[in-house]
Write a protein that holds these residues in place. Structure first.
Motif, PDB file in Angstrom:
ATOM      1  N   GLY A   1       0.820  -1.120   0.078  1.00  0.00           N
ATOM      2  CA  GLY A   1       0.065   0.758   0.250  1.00  0.00           C
ATOM      3  C   GLY A   1       1.291   1.448   0.362  1.00  0.00           C
ATOM      4  O   GLY A   1       0.245   2.626  -1.567  1.00  0.00           O
ATOM      5  N   TRP A   2       2.028   1.309   1.183  1.00  0.00           N
ATOM      6  CA  TRP A   2       2.885   3.178   1.251  1.00  0.00           C
ATOM      7  C   TRP A   2       3.434   2.917  -0.403  1.00  0.00           C
ATOM      8  O   TRP A   2       3.743   3.349  -0.950  1.00  0.00           O
ATOM      9  CB  TRP A   2       3.924   2.291   2.010  1.00  0.00           C
ATOM     10  N   LEU A   3       4.309   1.542  -1.760  1.00  0.00           N
ATOM     11  CA  LEU A   3       4.766   1.677  -2.381  1.00  0.00           C
ATOM     12  C   LEU A   3       3.170   2.420  -4.019  1.00  0.00           C
ATOM     13  O   LEU A   3       4.275   3.185  -4.350  1.00  0.00           O
ATOM     14  CB  LEU A   3       5.658   0.525  -2.546  1.00  0.00           C
TER      15      LEU A   3
ATOM     16  N   VAL B   1      -1.259  -2.728 -14.087  1.00  0.00           N
ATOM     17  CA  VAL B   1      -1.529  -1.990 -15.250  1.00  0.00           C
ATOM     18  C   VAL B   1      -0.596  -0.578 -15.244  1.00  0.00           C
ATOM     19  O   VAL B   1       0.635   0.030 -16.137  1.00  0.00           O
ATOM     20  CB  VAL B   1      -2.771  -1.158 -15.122  1.00  0.00           C
ATOM     21  N   ALA B   2      -0.171  -0.023 -13.610  1.00  0.00           N
ATOM     22  CA  ALA B   2       0.399   1.048 -13.650  1.00  0.00           C
ATOM     23  C   ALA B   2       1.705   1.039 -14.134  1.00  0.00           C
ATOM     24  O   ALA B   2       2.143   2.198 -14.707  1.00  0.00           O
ATOM     25  CB  ALA B   2       0.287   1.472 -12.202  1.00  0.00           C
TER      26      ALA B   2
ATOM     27  N   ASP C   1       6.729   3.160 -10.989  1.00  0.00           N
ATOM     28  CA  ASP C   1       7.808   2.200 -11.249  1.00  0.00           C
ATOM     29  C   ASP C   1       7.284   1.040 -10.883  1.00  0.00           C
ATOM     30  O   ASP C   1       5.779   0.453  -9.943  1.00  0.00           O
ATOM     31  CB  ASP C   1       7.819   2.814 -10.014  1.00  0.00           C
ATOM     32  N   PRO C   2       8.172   0.565 -11.264  1.00  0.00           N
ATOM     33  CA  PRO C   2       7.471  -1.487 -11.217  1.00  0.00           C
ATOM     34  C   PRO C   2       7.943  -1.961  -9.763  1.00  0.00           C
ATOM     35  O   PRO C   2       6.833  -2.972  -9.899  1.00  0.00           O
ATOM     36  CB  PRO C   2       8.946  -1.898 -12.042  1.00  0.00           C
TER      37      PRO C   2
ATOM     38  N   ALA D   1       5.056   9.091 -20.631  1.00  0.00           N
ATOM     39  CA  ALA D   1       3.747   7.625 -19.354  1.00  0.00           C
ATOM     40  C   ALA D   1       5.621   8.289 -18.370  1.00  0.00           C
ATOM     41  O   ALA D   1       4.583   7.265 -17.724  1.00  0.00           O
ATOM     42  CB  ALA D   1       4.666   6.433 -20.526  1.00  0.00           C
ATOM     43  N   ASP D   2       5.882   8.084 -18.644  1.00  0.00           N
ATOM     44  CA  ASP D   2       7.013   8.053 -17.011  1.00  0.00           C
ATOM     45  C   ASP D   2       6.942   9.484 -16.459  1.00  0.00           C
ATOM     46  O   ASP D   2       7.667   9.915 -15.493  1.00  0.00           O
ATOM     47  CB  ASP D   2       8.432   8.262 -17.215  1.00  0.00           C
TER      48      ASP D   2
END
Length: 227
Positions: A72-74, A122-123, A129-130, A221-222
């Motif tokens: 959740g935090w990330l 999807v994000a 951020d992956p 996108a970034d």
């Protein structure tokens, strides 16, 4: 300096307090859990309260609260509080739909977490951020392993999760969507409500980023999310 992830903190506290109290007062779980028969009888509040307690004992409670805090935090830092809520609540909503369709009695914040998993997958595909997507994929694999419930499934999930997290800079971004989609379809096929929750989170992610790109096609996108 990035803003404090207040939505994660609020949802964590709202979930942690009753989840821990249920061990001192076991009737709390039975009084708040999802029970399709009682919901059909008019106890609609269970569609909300069943996400605030856990039905998987100490290990499941620790796991769900831990992932809620870390993922959740990330996730909130990566996608913003608005999309965080959209993904989480979509998971809860579609998970509850699955619970009613599959006549599943139970409780847990896992369906909200599955919504975050689908949404952050999807994000990541859209340039976020992956790391949240990689941790989310690890959670989805753990849920799938629990559904299979044999030793090799947990070993395979742990190995694959480790690779997705450690190699997140090299793994194609669409991989996280593929994991979430495959686990979501597989779990739905075996009447597991976590499958519909995962698919709900992915649908919410697709809606959120499709709308964003439509509204601002010139945004890279970034670029960081505004909400």
């Amino acid at each position: 300096m990035r803003p404090f992830p207040r939505v994660t903190a609020i949802v964590f506290l709202l979930t942690a307090v009753p989840s821990l109290l249920q061990f001192a007062c076991p009737s709390l779980l039975t009084g708040l859990r999802r029970d399709p028969a009682l919901i059909a009888d008019g106890q609609l509040w269970r569609l909300v309260t069943s996400s605030l307690v856990q039905d998987s004992g100490v290990p499941g409670t620790v796991s769900n609260l831990g992932f809620l805090l870390v993922l959740g935090w990330l996730a909130e830092r990566a996608v913003g509080p608005g999309r965080w809520l959209l993904f989480f609540l979509s998971g809860v909503a579609l998970g509850q739909v699955g619970g009613l369709l599959f006549d599943t009695v139970g409780a847990g914040s896992s369906i909200g977490l599955c919504g975050l998993v689908g949404g952050t997958a999807v994000a990541a595909w859209h340039g976020r951020d992956p790391l949240p997507a990689a941790i989310g994929a690890a959670y989805a694999l753990a849920v799938a392993a629990s559904a299979v419930d044999v030793l090799w499934s947990f070993v395979a999930a742990a190995v694959l999760a480790g690779l997705l997290i450690s190699q997140r800079g090299r793994v194609p971004r669409w991989t996280y969507c593929l994991v979430a989609l495959m686990v979501g379809i597989g779990l739905t096929a075996v009447a597991d409500l976590h499958g519909t929750a995962l698919l709900g989170g992915m649908a919410a992610g697709g809606l959120a980023y499709r709308s964003r790109m439509r509204a601002s096609p010139q945004v890279r996108a970034d670029a960081p999310d505004a909400i």
